[in-house]
Design a protein around this motif. Structure first.
Motif, PDB file in Angstrom:
ATOM      1  N   ALA A  40       0.245 -10.344  -6.554  1.00 45.96           N
ATOM      2  CA  ALA A  40       1.018 -10.234  -5.761  1.00 45.96           C
ATOM      3  C   ALA A  40       1.070  -7.975  -5.523  1.00 45.96           C
ATOM      4  O   ALA A  40       1.345  -8.050  -4.457  1.00 45.96           O
ATOM      5  CB  ALA A  40       3.049 -10.243  -6.598  1.00 45.96           C
ATOM      6  N   TYR A  41       0.224  -7.390  -6.871  1.00 41.29           N
ATOM      7  CA  TYR A  41       0.152  -6.409  -6.516  1.00 41.29           C
ATOM      8  C   TYR A  41      -0.838  -5.765  -5.637  1.00 41.29           C
ATOM      9  O   TYR A  41      -0.953  -4.345  -4.964  1.00 41.29           O
ATOM     10  CB  TYR A  41      -0.196  -5.272  -7.627  1.00 41.29           C
ATOM     11  CG  TYR A  41      -1.537  -5.772  -8.616  1.00 41.29           C
ATOM     12  CD1 TYR A  41      -2.713  -5.146  -8.354  1.00 41.29           C
ATOM     13  CD2 TYR A  41      -1.966  -7.312  -9.430  1.00 41.29           C
ATOM     14  CE1 TYR A  41      -4.361  -5.188  -8.894  1.00 41.29           C
ATOM     15  CE2 TYR A  41      -3.276  -7.276  -9.735  1.00 41.29           C
ATOM     16  CZ  TYR A  41      -4.360  -6.254  -9.147  1.00 41.29           C
ATOM     17  OH  TYR A  41      -5.234  -6.109  -9.641  1.00 41.29           O
ATOM     18  N   LEU A  42      -1.482  -7.115  -5.200  1.00 43.23           N
ATOM     19  CA  LEU A  42      -2.634  -6.833  -4.288  1.00 43.23           C
ATOM     20  C   LEU A  42      -2.246  -7.009  -2.768  1.00 43.23           C
ATOM     21  O   LEU A  42      -2.483  -6.452  -2.379  1.00 43.23           O
ATOM     22  CB  LEU A  42      -3.519  -7.272  -4.751  1.00 43.23           C
ATOM     23  CG  LEU A  42      -4.687  -7.003  -6.053  1.00 43.23           C
ATOM     24  CD1 LEU A  42      -5.540  -7.874  -5.766  1.00 43.23           C
ATOM     25  CD2 LEU A  42      -4.916  -5.582  -5.690  1.00 43.23           C
ATOM     26  N   ILE A  43      -1.072  -7.550  -2.701  1.00 43.62           N
ATOM     27  CA  ILE A  43      -0.592  -7.289  -1.333  1.00 43.62           C
ATOM     28  C   ILE A  43       0.355  -5.893  -0.034  1.00 43.62           C
ATOM     29  O   ILE A  43       0.213  -4.941  -1.512  1.00 43.62           O
ATOM     30  CB  ILE A  43       1.116  -8.719  -1.541  1.00 43.62           C
ATOM     31  CG1 ILE A  43       0.577 -10.243  -1.460  1.00 43.62           C
ATOM     32  CG2 ILE A  43       1.809  -8.321   0.365  1.00 43.62           C
ATOM     33  CD1 ILE A  43       1.416 -10.692  -1.739  1.00 43.62           C
ATOM     34  N   ALA A  44       0.198  -5.852   0.373  1.00 41.05           N
ATOM     35  CA  ALA A  44      -0.043  -3.874   0.928  1.00 41.05           C
ATOM     36  C   ALA A  44       0.346  -4.463   2.145  1.00 41.05           C
ATOM     37  O   ALA A  44      -0.453  -4.996   3.375  1.00 41.05           O
ATOM     38  CB  ALA A  44      -0.662  -3.243   0.276  1.00 41.05           C
ATOM     39  N   PHE A  45       1.265  -2.823   2.209  1.00 40.79           N
ATOM     40  CA  PHE A  45       1.084  -2.650   4.302  1.00 40.79           C
ATOM     41  C   PHE A  45       1.319  -0.914   4.272  1.00 40.79           C
ATOM     42  O   PHE A  45       1.355  -0.376   3.408  1.00 40.79           O
ATOM     43  CB  PHE A  45       2.236  -3.220   4.791  1.00 40.79           C
ATOM     44  CG  PHE A  45       3.307  -2.483   4.061  1.00 40.79           C
ATOM     45  CD1 PHE A  45       3.852  -1.333   5.649  1.00 40.79           C
ATOM     46  CD2 PHE A  45       4.452  -3.264   3.734  1.00 40.79           C
ATOM     47  CE1 PHE A  45       4.669  -0.676   5.549  1.00 40.79           C
ATOM     48  CE2 PHE A  45       5.518  -2.724   3.344  1.00 40.79           C
ATOM     49  CZ  PHE A  45       5.469  -1.721   4.558  1.00 40.79           C
ATOM     50  N   ALA A  46       0.695  -0.447   5.528  1.00 38.65           N
ATOM     51  CA  ALA A  46       0.753   0.449   6.049  1.00 38.65           C
ATOM     52  C   ALA A  46       0.615   0.905   7.415  1.00 38.65           C
ATOM     53  O   ALA A  46       0.442  -0.200   7.875  1.00 38.65           O
ATOM     54  CB  ALA A  46      -0.769   1.335   5.828  1.00 38.65           C
ATOM     55  N   VAL A  47       2.176   1.632   7.878  1.00 36.96           N
ATOM     56  CA  VAL A  47       2.243   2.122   9.331  1.00 36.96           C
ATOM     57  C   VAL A  47       1.229   3.796   9.098  1.00 36.96           C
ATOM     58  O   VAL A  47       2.607   4.829   9.074  1.00 36.96           O
ATOM     59  CB  VAL A  47       3.351   1.558   9.205  1.00 36.96           C
ATOM     60  CG1 VAL A  47       3.566   1.411  10.625  1.00 36.96           C
ATOM     61  CG2 VAL A  47       3.528  -0.079   8.968  1.00 36.96           C
ATOM     62  N   THR A  48       1.390   3.943  10.315  1.00 41.84           N
ATOM     63  CA  THR A  48       1.575   5.083  11.054  1.00 41.84           C
ATOM     64  C   THR A  48       0.488   4.863  12.629  1.00 41.84           C
ATOM     65  O   THR A  48       0.439   4.107  13.070  1.00 41.84           O
ATOM     66  CB  THR A  48       0.917   6.585   9.685  1.00 41.84           C
ATOM     67  OG1 THR A  48       1.156   7.252   9.886  1.00 41.84           O
ATOM     68  CG2 THR A  48      -0.817   6.107   9.796  1.00 41.84           C
ATOM     69  N   ASN A  49       0.324   6.570  13.069  1.00 48.39           N
ATOM     70  CA  ASN A  49      -0.747   6.609  14.103  1.00 48.39           C
ATOM     71  C   ASN A  49      -1.683   5.879  14.130  1.00 48.39           C
ATOM     72  O   ASN A  49      -2.857   7.161  14.396  1.00 48.39           O
ATOM     73  CB  ASN A  49      -0.275   8.387  14.859  1.00 48.39           C
ATOM     74  CG  ASN A  49      -0.834   8.933  13.920  1.00 48.39           C
ATOM     75  OD1 ASN A  49      -0.368   9.226  12.491  1.00 48.39           O
ATOM     76  ND2 ASN A  49      -0.915  10.233  15.022  1.00 48.39           N
TER      77      ASN A  49
END
Length: 639
Positions: free
Chosen positions: A226-235
């Motif tokens: 679980a601790y390696l699941i990630a997301f990021a959002v930007t331009n």
């Protein structure tokens, strides 16, 4: 003199870069551990140990300008015991509005203990599976983890997650421990259309929704905690490279802030030779059926999210560290936080291997020297953590211990075992079907090292992994007749937990005509004496010139004591109960040894250097040693 000035300049510059790499490791440690000064009253949740998660679908709706998440998580799990309820870790600050199994609404409670407890419609029998859908929303807690964050860069909004070690529950309902890996995940990120989303695995689609938002779908089909699941959002501006060897190539997808795009494209070019090095030393990239990549985010360090490392910058050291984790940390994950050095020590050591292989041996030596200096700046510090240390994130992610000491312990193992055995053992460890894409603990690594080495490493692990401190060596060298030298090694320990550090000790000797020789003295006892063949008269001696060992204030000196043939002829062990060995310089020929008891009576004669004494009576005995250089007399005690 120009050569000397250049050498001094080179060594100074090399040292500066090495110190810079160690400082960068400290930054990485602080960022990976987040708020290192905060002590956390959290451990793996015993209420989540009765099931195994096999699948998650995360559907997240976010706006990087707003600190908020709307989520729907669909989870499939298998019962390890008969279950009437199922518990997930979830921060109290996130409000669950519905839980369903299929079309059936299930009752649930958020108990105020960062848990979501769901009542199942019927008892789920051991070995059976079920799927639940959880809908929730809220502003994630703003605590020491900062597991969910927003930032602004050059006027653009950004959002990202970083859940190591205990932050996954802050933004989605999960099983947050180090015993379970999820087989497959799908991640759907819905965000305003002008933004680009990044997550684990391969991008499957982008769907424009017609309401000013866009949904990006990622799928990851390798086991993941679980601790390696990630997301990021930007331009983000996306730059893709190709790695691997045709036809087995895979993409490296880089998500870069537009304002840094040109410099970042130049910097991430370093990823390819590092990837090639790691694949050559260990095995092909573990997630090559999907991708590798980087996503720029708002921390100063990085985080090794599987297939997409989040990066605060694109320095070579950080690129190497996070890429190394894809093998050591992501493919094989530490099975408890006590074993964190299996993640961080390896990543730090692999970064040093990049220096060794791309910059050369001098830079590698300088890097190890800086690491040793940092490690020994305190006399204590265990590598494998205690129970009491597990709630302190700063201790888990100690740069001095989990990172740098872990790395130098691997260097000492490599030195002790030899390159061929060491790297073969690590390849076997990575390929072990019981560990690959799963969890490992320190004893698993030890077993693979011993299997190839063919000898026990228990003493080594007790000294360097489980206990504390380091040795300080004092070595005296003496020319010892024609073609030989005598060395005596003494050692003190910085911490009482280790009474003696057994380790091969490297020394380099020099002659008056520019000769050099590297010697290895297998030091197993204090005051140990070695007679070693050296084909020239020694004029100087240097302790561990290539920094294979963790030690501090150690020294090696050349004795001015005149060589004495009588002193050079020695008996050991003395006292002894069974066997005796006669040590002599190479240029002296033994003719006969006669043994007398304390009454002066001849007991026996011998013509070899080794003889059996178990039949002798206890007490003092005397030897008459006839040699090509005369007769010498010694005594020994029969126990």
């Amino acid at each position: 003199m120009r050569k000397l000035y250049f050498l001094l300049f080179f060594l100074t510059i090399t040292s500066i870069f090495a110190q810079s790499d160690v400082l960068e490791t400290q930054t990485i440690a602080e960022m990976e551990g987040k708020s290192a000064s905060r002590t956390l009253n959290f451990q793996a949740n015993a209420n989540t140990l009765n099931y195994d998660v096999t699948y998650h679908k995360l559907e997240l709706t976010v706006d990087p300008a707003v600190y908020f998440v709307n989520g729907k998580v669909t989870t499939t799990f298998t019962a390890l015991d008969n279950m009437n309820t199922v518990t997930f870790d979830l921060a109290n600050e996130l409000a669950v509005t519905s839980v369903k199994q299929g079309t059936t609404n299930l009752s649930f409670v958020q108990n105020g203990n960062n848990e979501l407890v769901i009542t199942l419609p019927t008892t789920l029998a051991t070995g059976s599976s079920a799927t639940v859908e959880m809908v929730y929303s809220g502003a994630p807690p703003q605590n020491a983890f900062e597991a969910f964050a927003i930032n602004v860069h050059s006027g653009a909004a950004g959002m990202w997650t970083l859940s190591e070690p205990y932050g996954a529950r802050d933004w989605w309902p999960c099983k947050q421990d180090l015993s379970d890996k999820i087989n497959t995940i799908d991640v759907y990120i819905t965000a305003p259309s002008q933004y680009v989303s990044a997550a684990n695995g391969m991008e499957q689609s982008q769907v424009v929704n017609g309401n000013g938002t866009k949904t990006t779908h990622f799928r990851h089909t390798y086991p993941i905690p679980a601790y390696l699941i990630a997301f990021a959002v930007t331009n983000y501006q996306v730059y893709t490279q190709t790695a691997g060897t045709a036809p087995n190539t895979f993409p490296i997808v880089n998500y870069i802030y537009p304002e840094n795009y040109n410099s970042a494209v130049t910097a991430v070019a370093q990823t390819l030779p590092i990837m090639n090095l790691f694949e050559t030393l260990f095995e092909p990239y573990p997630f090559r059926n999907e991708k590798y990549g980087h996503a720029q985010f708002g921390w100063g360090g990085g985080m090794e999210h599987t297939t997409v490392s989040f990066m605060g910058n694109f320095s070579r050291g950080l690129i190497a560290h996070e890429l190394a984790h894809q093998w050591f940390g992501d493919k094989i994950t530490c099975g408890t936080w006590k074993d964190i050095w299996l993640n961080e020590g390896f990543a730090t050591y692999l970064s040093a291997l990049v220096i060794e292989n791309l910059d050369g041996p001098n830079a590698f030596v300088a890097q190890k020297a800086s690491m040793v200096d940092f490690i020994t700046s305190s006399p204590s510090g265990n590598l494998y953590l205690t129970d009491a240390q597990l709630t302190d994130v700063g201790r888990i992610f100690s740069s001095r211990l989990s990172y740098n000491k872990g790395a130098m312990v691997l260097e000492m193992l490599r030195f002790k075992m030899g390159d061929t055995a060491f790297f073969q053992a690590l390849q076997n460890y990575l390929a072990d079907p019981n560990l690959a894409y799963d969890y490992a603990v320190t004893t698993d690594l030890k077993a693979h090292l011993e299997a190839v080495y063919g000898q026990s490493l228990t003493e080594f692990f007790n000294d360097w992994v489980y206990n504390q401190g380091y040795p300080t060596y004092s070595i005296t060298a003496q020319n010892w007749g024609s073609g030989q030298a005598r060395f005596v090694i003494n050692q003190t320990q910085s911490h009482a937990s280790v009474s003696f550090f057994e380790m091969p000790v490297p020394v380099r000797v020099f002659g008056s005509n520019g000769e050099t020789a590297d010697l290895i003295l297998n030091n197993t006892a204090n005051g140990q004496e070695f007679i070693v063949d050296v084909p020239f008269a020694i004029t100087n001696v240097q302790f561990d010139p290539e920094y294979h060992l963790i030690s501090r204030n150690s020294n090696a000196t050349l004795s001015s004591e005149t060589f004495s043939l009588n002193q050079a002829i020695a008996l050991y062990p003395n006292p002894s109960s069974a066997e005796l060995h006669l040590q002599m310089p190479n240029n002296v020929i033994l003719e006969k040894v006669t043994v007398y008891n304390s009454l002066g009576q001849k007991v026996f004669e011998n013509t070899g250097l080794d003889f059996e004494i178990s039949s002798l009576s206890a007490g003092v005995h005397y030897l008459s040693i006839q040699t090509s250089e005369g007769t010498f007399h010694k005594k020994f005690i029969k126990k």
